[in-house]
Design a protein around this motif. Structure first.
Motif, PDB file in Angstrom:
ATOM      1  N   ALA A  14      34.155  34.367 -19.859  1.00 33.94           N
ATOM      2  CA  ALA A  14      34.690  34.013 -18.538  1.00 33.94           C
ATOM      3  C   ALA A  14      34.909  35.220 -17.640  1.00 33.94           C
ATOM      4  CB  ALA A  14      36.002  33.236 -18.690  1.00 33.94           C
ATOM      5  N   ALA A  15      35.139  36.374 -18.249  1.00 36.95           N
ATOM      6  CA  ALA A  15      35.361  37.583 -17.446  1.00 36.95           C
ATOM      7  C   ALA A  15      34.088  38.410 -17.340  1.00 36.95           C
ATOM      8  CB  ALA A  15      36.483  38.419 -18.065  1.00 36.95           C
ATOM      9  N   GLY A  16      32.997  37.890 -17.878  1.00 37.97           N
ATOM     10  CA  GLY A  16      31.730  38.607 -17.813  1.00 37.97           C
ATOM     11  C   GLY A  16      31.028  38.394 -16.482  1.00 37.97           C
ATOM     12  N   ALA A  17      29.883  39.010 -16.353  1.00 33.94           N
ATOM     13  CA  ALA A  17      29.172  38.999 -15.075  1.00 33.94           C
ATOM     14  C   ALA A  17      28.804  37.589 -14.654  1.00 33.94           C
ATOM     15  CB  ALA A  17      27.922  39.867 -15.202  1.00 33.94           C
ATOM     16  N   VAL A  18      28.261  36.812 -15.579  1.00 34.75           N
ATOM     17  CA  VAL A  18      27.861  35.443 -15.246  1.00 34.75           C
ATOM     18  C   VAL A  18      29.085  34.527 -15.234  1.00 34.75           C
ATOM     19  CG1 VAL A  18      26.511  33.440 -16.000  1.00 34.75           C
ATOM     20  CG2 VAL A  18      25.509  35.737 -16.128  1.00 34.75           C
ATOM     21  N   GLY A  73      38.696  29.235 -18.581  1.00 33.37           N
ATOM     22  CA  GLY A  73      37.853  30.306 -19.086  1.00 33.37           C
ATOM     23  C   GLY A  73      38.209  30.703 -20.509  1.00 33.37           C
ATOM     24  N   ILE A  74      37.208  31.154 -21.246  1.00 35.55           N
ATOM     25  CA  ILE A  74      37.431  31.699 -22.585  1.00 35.55           C
ATOM     26  C   ILE A  74      36.982  33.156 -22.557  1.00 35.55           C
ATOM     27  CG2 ILE A  74      36.832  31.531 -25.039  1.00 35.55           C
ATOM     28  CD1 ILE A  74      36.119  28.597 -24.567  1.00 35.55           C
ATOM     29  N   ALA A  75      37.849  34.065 -23.018  1.00 38.26           N
ATOM     30  CA  ALA A  75      37.492  35.483 -23.048  1.00 38.26           C
ATOM     31  C   ALA A  75      38.220  36.134 -24.218  1.00 38.26           C
ATOM     32  CB  ALA A  75      37.849  36.156 -21.727  1.00 38.26           C
ATOM     33  N   GLY A  76      37.987  37.435 -24.404  1.00 42.77           N
ATOM     34  CA  GLY A  76      38.445  38.095 -25.622  1.00 42.77           C
ATOM     35  C   GLY A  76      39.674  38.976 -25.495  1.00 42.77           C
ATOM     36  N   THR A  77      40.253  39.090 -24.290  1.00 41.07           N
ATOM     37  CA  THR A  77      41.515  39.828 -24.161  1.00 41.07           C
ATOM     38  C   THR A  77      42.427  39.102 -23.171  1.00 41.07           C
ATOM     39  OG1 THR A  77      40.928  41.221 -22.254  1.00 41.07           O
ATOM     40  CG2 THR A  77      40.278  42.040 -24.434  1.00 41.07           C
ATOM     41  N   ASP A  78      43.713  39.325 -23.319  1.00 33.91           N
ATOM     42  CA  ASP A  78      44.671  38.714 -22.394  1.00 33.91           C
ATOM     43  C   ASP A  78      44.495  39.263 -20.985  1.00 33.91           C
ATOM     44  OD1 ASP A  78      45.644  37.266 -24.484  1.00 33.91           O
ATOM     45  OD2 ASP A  78      47.477  38.466 -24.758  1.00 33.91           O
ATOM     46  N   ILE A 117      23.351  55.024 -20.444  1.00 34.89           N
ATOM     47  CA  ILE A 117      22.875  53.626 -20.382  1.00 34.89           C
ATOM     48  C   ILE A 117      22.920  52.955 -21.767  1.00 34.89           C
ATOM     49  CG2 ILE A 117      20.958  52.099 -19.797  1.00 34.89           C
ATOM     50  CD1 ILE A 117      20.061  54.134 -17.707  1.00 34.89           C
ATOM     51  N   PRO A 118      22.395  53.601 -22.824  1.00 30.12           N
ATOM     52  CA  PRO A 118      22.439  52.929 -24.131  1.00 30.12           C
ATOM     53  C   PRO A 118      23.871  52.592 -24.573  1.00 30.12           C
ATOM     54  CG  PRO A 118      20.840  54.702 -24.192  1.00 30.12           C
ATOM     55  CD  PRO A 118      21.594  54.848 -22.891  1.00 30.12           C
ATOM     56  N   GLN A 119      24.795  53.525 -24.382  1.00 31.03           N
ATOM     57  CA  GLN A 119      26.178  53.249 -24.790  1.00 31.03           C
ATOM     58  C   GLN A 119      26.762  52.082 -23.999  1.00 31.03           C
ATOM     59  OE1 GLN A 119      27.971  54.753 -27.432  1.00 31.03           O
ATOM     60  NE2 GLN A 119      29.158  52.903 -26.996  1.00 31.03           N
ATOM     61  N   ALA A 120      26.469  52.037 -22.715  1.00 32.26           N
ATOM     62  CA  ALA A 120      26.966  50.922 -21.892  1.00 32.26           C
ATOM     63  C   ALA A 120      26.425  49.603 -22.414  1.00 32.26           C
ATOM     64  CB  ALA A 120      26.554  51.128 -20.435  1.00 32.26           C
ATOM     65  N   PHE A 121      25.152  49.610 -22.819  1.00 31.22           N
ATOM     66  CA  PHE A 121      24.555  48.396 -23.398  1.00 31.22           C
ATOM     67  C   PHE A 121      25.280  47.998 -24.685  1.00 31.22           C
ATOM     68  CE2 PHE A 121      21.362  46.712 -26.427  1.00 31.22           C
ATOM     69  CZ  PHE A 121      21.178  45.480 -25.845  1.00 31.22           C
ATOM     70  N   PHE A 130      28.497  44.299 -26.405  1.00 27.96           N
ATOM     71  CA  PHE A 130      28.710  43.490 -27.612  1.00 27.96           C
ATOM     72  C   PHE A 130      30.125  43.663 -28.169  1.00 27.96           C
ATOM     73  CE2 PHE A 130      24.192  44.089 -27.071  1.00 27.96           C
ATOM     74  CZ  PHE A 130      23.745  42.796 -27.192  1.00 27.96           C
ATOM     75  N   GLU A 131      30.847  44.621 -27.601  1.00 27.65           N
ATOM     76  CA  GLU A 131      32.264  44.790 -27.956  1.00 27.65           C
ATOM     77  C   GLU A 131      33.150  44.182 -26.879  1.00 27.65           C
ATOM     78  OE1 GLU A 131      32.694  46.017 -30.887  1.00 27.65           O
ATOM     79  OE2 GLU A 131      30.591  46.598 -31.115  1.00 27.65           O
ATOM     80  N   GLY A 132      32.531  43.578 -25.878  1.00 27.33           N
ATOM     81  CA  GLY A 132      33.324  42.963 -24.814  1.00 27.33           C
ATOM     82  C   GLY A 132      34.093  43.974 -23.987  1.00 27.33           C
ATOM     83  N   LYS A 133      33.550  45.193 -23.849  1.00 27.83           N
ATOM     84  CA  LYS A 133      34.301  46.227 -23.121  1.00 27.83           C
ATOM     85  C   LYS A 133      34.190  46.090 -21.606  1.00 27.83           C
ATOM     86  CE  LYS A 133      34.533  49.580 -26.827  1.00 27.83           C
ATOM     87  NZ  LYS A 133      34.172  50.903 -27.330  1.00 27.83           N
ATOM     88  N   ASN A 134      33.317  45.217 -21.143  1.00 24.89           N
ATOM     89  CA  ASN A 134      33.139  45.059 -19.694  1.00 24.89           C
ATOM     90  C   ASN A 134      34.031  43.960 -19.144  1.00 24.89           C
ATOM     91  OD1 ASN A 134      31.388  43.354 -21.330  1.00 24.89           O
ATOM     92  ND2 ASN A 134      30.665  42.513 -19.379  1.00 24.89           N
ATOM     93  N   GLN A 135      34.456  44.161 -17.909  1.00 21.32           N
ATOM     94  CA  GLN A 135      35.062  43.071 -17.141  1.00 21.32           C
ATOM     95  C   GLN A 135      34.180  42.888 -15.919  1.00 21.32           C
ATOM     96  OE1 GLN A 135      39.412  42.668 -16.717  1.00 21.32           O
ATOM     97  NE2 GLN A 135      39.049  42.727 -14.525  1.00 21.32           N
TER      98      GLN A 135
END
Lengths: 331, 331
Positions: free
Chosen positions: B152-156, B173-178, B311-315, B319-324
């Motif tokens: 839910a907090a991802g890009a899409v 929404g469903i997401a992985g952090t409060d 770029i590779p690290q950002a990719f 998969f760790e859900g580090k992006n908002q």
């Protein structure tokens, strides 16, 4: 005397004869506006298993110690309802009783000259309508596409495949005996068939029989057959989830390969289909099926079991695949 | 000097930095009809994982020892093509190179005044279009319905939920952090949210947050979150299978509860969605998204990582859900 068949206890897993009870009772009498019906033919169908569970679904569960019901062809033996005359034949959802009284609501008169009476339980009844509307509403068949159908020699599957041929598709059936496969190819004009019991690798068998992949899969069985079909689905493929007989007797939801990866990769669709959602379209569906039937484009087979008391056994036999075409009990 | 990032080896399971290689090379020169582009921003997206596999899919796999590619915003630094001028900003599928030459095919000019440049990788780019067209083509949202979205907090997902609110739906929404959940509720106007990592029973958490059940589920993650959503789906519910990030690093197809029983019971639909199937409708989609954006009805967030070499690290961080919101690398 009259006889009825009741649900004595809810089956745990595979149903057994002890789940049912035969009861003797008086033949009922009718009041003003009612009719007395004598049951001639009773349809037994896999979906009835779902109604034997005590859970909310698209149709109310059967009650314990009350008669079951299914599609029935009956004769009017007495009438105090101006819409029905003694000697009329009717079809409808009726109880498993030799004689019963109704006010006539929900019954359809059937014409004995137009087609054999039992056709109104099968090819011109709910199973034919299921095949037709499932393909119309979800399948969206285009000429030249490949249609795969499981339960291919069953009541619904055998009509599905024939409609596929009418629509100009390559039709491949999956069934559980070589005799059933031969019947679908030789009598129903299917292009190819797969015996899922003897196939060593169903996924490969489907790939071989469907060299251009599977555009539409009409599923009556679920489980591993569905897995194998999904593995062969084409881009924009459509899966009509009409039945899952392989799962009906499971007590917990079985596990299998997750479908979401392949659904995404192929932009494919799986959609549950319940014919009762489309009651308003039954009339046009029956008209189309009757037309094809009269043009000899639709053939059918039925497995006829004799004797009212044998309805439960006929129902159990469905799960052993003992029927070819519609399973009907002649009372 | 110029730098590019190549796929050195195909990941087995979860990708690692060693799968990628940074290569130094000459800055290329242009011929007649070509332009030289300087990369400004690079989009990293979960679907790229699929292209790292050596298997046929809806998009060709990346080749080993060649640069990867994704959505990129670039500046034209030299032009011998009459359609582009030095100083133009463009977006398109471009290679992971600091500088590259193209003939301009498939590039779109972007207007820096209309929206921040990175918005064209996210809310006004492929991820926004994915949210919009996924809902349009499969979701068929009606006012008052309940829309559930994972990632839910991802890009899409963050755009999906906002469109749900615009359409008059209850959005959960469903997401992985409060923190992500708070952001979707406080900033994006979602009605409720569920932290799937801390929920003890996701199925029940969804039932609590969706008291009228789930009419549309927009799935970006697959797996057990999908199972829990399916268990709460309403009659005629629609599931948009847009992504399955929870499965992308699996080496075999994982198993889970079979969906066919519930699909039938609920006349529900699961359909894979790939935005590239609808390229012809990107224009109208961008127009609608831009209109909402200018009306301040759509907000966005992005996680900006600095440095081409990252770029590779950002990719991997996806998969760790580090992006908002959208994960973007600033070169």
């Amino acid at each position: 005397m009259n006889r009825s068949i009741l649900l004595k206890e809810r089956p745990a897993g595979k149903p057994v004869l002890d789940n049912f009870e035969l009861r003797q009772e008086e033949i009922p009498t009718i009041n003003e506006g009612e009719i007395l019906l004598k049951t001639l033919y009773v349809s037994v169908d896999p979906y009835l298993r779902g109604r034997m569970r005590d859970e909310k679904s698209y149709i109310d569960p059967f009650k314990l110690n009350e008669p079951l019901e299914s599609g029935v062809i009956a004769e009017v033996t007495e009438s105090r309802n101006p819409n029905f005359r003694k000697g009329d034949y009717v079809s409808g959802m009726l109880q498993w009783k030799e004689y019963q009284v109704t006010n006539g609501n929900g019954l359809n008169k059937v014409n004995k000259e137009q087609a054999p009476l039992t056709a109104h339980l099968g090819i011109l009844g709910l199973t034919g309508i299921t095949a037709y509307l499932g393909l119309e509403k979800i399948g969206n068949l285009k000429p030249g596409e490949t249609l795969l159908v499981s339960g291919a020699a069953g009541a619904v599957g055998s009509v599905v495949g024939q409609i596929g041929k009418i629509k100009g598709c390559r039709v491949v059936g999956i069934a559980g005996t070589d005799e059933k496969i031969s019947w679908t190819i030789e009598k129903l004009n299917f292009d190819d068939g797969i015996n899922y019991r003897t196939s060593e690798n169903l996924r490969k068998s489907i790939a071989n029989a469907c060299p251009n992949g599977v555009d539409v899969y009409f599923d009556n069985v679920g489980g591993e057959v569905l897995d194998a079909a999904l593995a062969n689905i084409n881009k924009f493929g459509r899966i009509i989830n009409c039945g899952a007989i392989s799962l009906y007797n499971e007590t917990e939801i079985p596990v299998g390969p997750r479908p979401e990866g392949i659904l995404i990769k192929k932009s494919a669709l799986m959609q549950g289909f319940i014919v009762r959602d489309y009651v308003k379209e039954f009339g046009p569906a029956i008209n189309q099926l009757s037309k094809w039937f009269q043009e000899d484009k639709l053939k059918y087979s039925e497995t006829l079991i004799e004797g009212f008391e044998n309805i439960p056994q006929a129902f159990l036999d469905l799960f052993e695949g003992k029927n070819q075409g519609k399973m009907v009990v002649k009372v």
